[in-house]
Design an enzyme around this catalytic site. Structure first.
Site, PDB file in Angstrom:
ATOM      1  N   ASP A 124       1.109  -1.553  -0.212  1.00 22.48           N
ATOM      2  CA  ASP A 124       0.115  -0.028  -0.062  1.00 22.48           C
ATOM      3  C   ASP A 124       0.703   1.097  -0.086  1.00 22.48           C
ATOM      4  OD1 ASP A 124      -2.745  -0.910  -0.461  1.00 22.48           O
ATOM      5  OD2 ASP A 124      -2.457  -1.376   1.844  1.00 22.48           O
ATOM      6  N   ASP A 185      -6.587  -4.246  -5.359  1.00 27.46           N
ATOM      7  CA  ASP A 185      -6.086  -3.585  -5.198  1.00 27.46           C
ATOM      8  C   ASP A 185      -5.293  -2.912  -5.248  1.00 27.46           C
ATOM      9  OD1 ASP A 185      -7.752  -4.749  -3.396  1.00 27.46           O
ATOM     10  OD2 ASP A 185      -8.249  -3.444  -2.178  1.00 27.46           O
TER      11      ASP A 185
HETATM   12  N1  GLY Z   1      -7.431  -1.730  -0.727  1.00 21.96           N
HETATM   13  C1  GLY Z   1      -8.439  -1.845   0.839  1.00 21.96           C
HETATM   14  C2  GLY Z   1      -9.698  -1.815   0.079  1.00 21.96           C
HETATM   15  O1  GLY Z   1     -10.371  -1.962  -0.112  1.00 21.96           O
HETATM   16  O2  GLY Z   1     -10.808  -1.791   1.395  1.00 21.96           O
END
Ligand code: GLY
Length: 492
Positions: A124, A185
């Site tokens: 992230d 993601d």
């Molecule tokens: N990237 C984590 C979510 O979208 O919850």
């Protein structure tokens, strides 16, 4: 003078660097939107948040508590995947208003995240530093900010395995029984690699980003354009399993994951011009928009069968709206623009905007994962504002001179709802040309009610609706550069 300066600042900060969005607007679509009101509301909620977190720039709001509506303190750490969004929203508020106040705050919240560029325990880094330092760098051109982006990109690149052809999204501390999980993601974090690679002319970072996007395309996408949330690989890059954690079940379609796919592949196309990524973005977008409920905001999973857990996800809607504007800019397909506008209009309604509710977030009704819905999130707010900025850029509309510059005030009409006749009230603090217009529920102009120069003072105007049917109507009052809209209900 101040107004001229602001218009200039807006064009400098927003329109020029984002010429990507300088498009013609599709014809035949109502452009009747409440975005100027939304910006005011956003400012209000940002102030509420700042008071709540005591202007402490080491607190980075993530999501609200369902009961209290306040930001959950336990999730405001730098290490949360969401820590960059609040800073990004502050930068965007500065882009919109040109107010030094927002710039100072954006600087504080961004610079608190410097250490996040070295966090190597998950994928992230892109969310954390691209939305804070990245947006800040675009606006300020501060070289130290770019150095943080480089550090972040290097950190992220260490999680790439050539055998798998992807970045490892999560480590075992996530509590998932998986060997090498790659989540949809993760596409979003490639923007940090693509952007840094382009600025540095760095093939290594670029190749990692392309390879990851290819792997995601091959394994996350289903033939109908929907996506898996997680693909787990073994160390040789063979697929162990595919499933979802935050959505309903292995073969379901988690709405935010689908939104990340639309945004991520569109962004990958921006940097690569690779037709395969554009096709993936379109397939994902078509699935998303083709499966929306009537109010254009998806349930947290498109295939959740249990009614009682079928909560909405405003964040998926906001992410997708922003992505669809970019997709429109690449394809000139008006359906993407129109879908984005429909979503934004829906999010701007009282169902999703926290206008009459206590949440400290701008939007309500996001879902973190199955069973945890009805919360506000900093990422729904971030992409919502980004989408509005993109809308304004595409339509070449300046933002209004909000808050500090108000010399015109509009009250709600009275009575409301009304039968045949109601009165609107407004006041003006300087000499301005005023135009008052009546619209139907879909934004079509019915008639101009008043158009004349006004001296400073307080005014009212009777609206006679005896010839109009029962229903929702809108009126706008434009005074010089300032414009306000209100809704009213006519009952015969
Ligand atoms: N990237 C984590 C979510 O979208 O919850």
């Amino acid at each position: 003078m101040k107004i001229l300066y602001k218009a200039f600042l807006f064009s400098l900060l927003v329109v020029l660097p984002c010429s990507l969005f300088s498009q013609n607007v599709p014809q035949g679509k109502s452009q009747f939107l409440f975005f100027d009101d939304v910006i005011e509301h956003t400012q209000k909620k940002l102030h509420q948040t700042l008071d709540e977190i005591r202007y402490n720039s080491s607190m980075h709001p993530s999501h609200t508590n369902r009961e209290s509506g306040m930001w959950e303190e336990a999730y405001m750490r730098r290490s949360e995947w969401t820590s960059g969004f609040f800073a990004g929203t502050l930068w965007n508020m500065y882009r919109i208003t040109g107010e030094e106040f927002w710039r100072e705050l954006a600087t504080d919240w961004t610079e608190d995240l410097e250490s996040a560029a070295k966090f190597n325990f998950d994928h992230d880094t892109g969310f954390r530093v691209m939305n804070s330092y990245g947006v800040g760098y675009l606006i300020t051109s501060k070289r130290p900010y770019f150095r943080v982006l480089i550090t972040g990109a290097q950190t992220l690149s260490t999680r790439f395995s050539p055998a798998v052809g992807a970045i490892k999204s999560w480590d075992p501390w996530h509590g998932l029984d998986a060997t090498y999980p790659v989540i949809i993601d993760n596409l979003m974090n490639l923007e940090l690699l693509f952007y840094t690679a382009r600025e540095l002319n760095n093939d290594h970072l670029y190749d990692i980003a392309v390879r990851h996007a290819e792997t995601s395309l091959e394994h996350h996408m289903r033939p109908d354009g929907s996506t898996y949330h997680i693909v787990d690989f073994n160390e040789y890059g063979e697929v162990n399993s595919k499933f979802t954690r935050q959505g309903y079940g292995p073969n379901s379609v988690w709405a935010r994951g689908q939104a990340w796919a639309v945004y991520g592949f569109t962004m990958a196309y921006r940097f690569t011009r690779d037709q395969r990524f554009l096709e993936a973005a379109e397939a994902a977008a078509n699935y998303f928009t083709g499966n929306l409920p009537e109010d254009f905001v998806p349930y947290y999973d498109f295939l959740e069968p249990v009614r009682s857990v079928r909560t909405k996800d405003a964040s998926a809607a906001a992410i997708t709206a922003s992505a669809l504007f970019e997709l429109y800019s690449h394809t000139s397909k008006s359906e993407y623009f129109n879908s984005a506008v429909n979503i934004l209009n829906a999010l701007s309604s009282e169902n999703y905007l926290s206008i009459h509710s206590k949440e400290s977030s701008v939007l309500r009704q996001s879902t973190l994962h199955r069973g945890l819905g009805n919360v506000g999130t900093s990422y729904a707010d971030y992409y919502f504002l980004e989408a509005i900025i993109r809308y304004k850029e595409i339509t070449h509309q300046p933002f209004p001179q909000i808050a500090a510059n108000h010399t015109f005030y509009l009250e709600q009409n009275f009575p409301n709802p009304f039968n045949n006749s109601t009165r609107i009230f407004y006041s003006i603090e300087e000499y301005l040309d005023v135009e008052i217009t009546l619209y139907d529920a879909s934004g079509r102009k019915i008639r101009t009610l008043r158009r004349e120069p006004h001296a400073p003072g307080t005014y009212s105007l009777e609206i006679n609706a005896s010839g109009l049917s029962t229903g929702v109507y809108f009126y706008s009052v434009t005074a010089g550069n300032q414009r306000q809209l209100r809704k009213m209900v006519h009952i015969k």
